[in-house]
Design an enzyme around this catalytic site. Sequence first.
Site, PDB file in Angstrom:
ATOM      1  CB  VAL A 159      42.159  39.179  34.267  1.00  0.00           C
ATOM      2  CG1 VAL A 159      42.549  40.077  33.222  1.00  0.00           C
ATOM      3  CG2 VAL A 159      41.713  38.015  33.806  1.00  0.00           C
ATOM      4  CB  SER A 160      42.456  39.095  39.855  1.00  0.00           C
ATOM      5  OG  SER A 160      43.709  39.821  39.835  1.00  0.00           O
ATOM      6  CB  THR A 161      37.692  37.902  38.814  1.00  0.00           C
ATOM      7  OG1 THR A 161      37.578  38.956  38.064  1.00  0.00           O
ATOM      8  CG2 THR A 161      38.326  38.391  40.221  1.00  0.00           C
TER       9      THR A 161
END
Length: 206
Positions: free
Chosen positions: A9-11
Amino acid sequence: MKVVLFARVSTNIQDYDRQINELTGLAKRNGWEIAASFAEKVSGAKKNNERTELLRMVEYVEANHINKVVVTELSRLGRDTLQVLEVIEMFNAKGISLYIQNYNIETLTDDGKVNPMSQFLITILAEVARMERKTIKERMDSGYQNFRANGGLVGRKQGYRKSDEAMKEEYAEEIRLLKRGYSLRNVSKLTHTSVNTLRKLTIKFC
């Protein structure tokens, strides 16, 4: 068959549990034994050598002779086409199949040959990568010419030489992989560091 699950996931406010749960269910339905799971919270635009979990996963599948890596979608490997393509090509060369859940496709067939459909996908990725490289080069050339036109000087200062400590800090990940026995070619693919530089690092620090 032993498989490795990989999620991203990015964040920090996002959670990769959904991806792992989906992949766990997929593995059970297909009778695959889950050898390990790797997950990271990092931008997919980062370079491979800046992604600790991705590097750990690559090391693990090689060291433990894993035949298959499973992801929910291709973008979980990354959003930079060049970076993703390099990982896939390295997997293919080592006989490691990548299963992409949302495409329901594997990069290798059961006999270890490249899947024609996945090869089509990789060909598209390669063409996109070529276009990206061309665009980047054109931008760099334009910036370089503009810099020179405005009186800028290029190149290192005469007599400049990096200290060993500075090199250790800058190339810490490369040195770590070289010490673990990775070939110059594979380290170069993962980190985008030239083979010549890696040779120098090997002589100095390995």
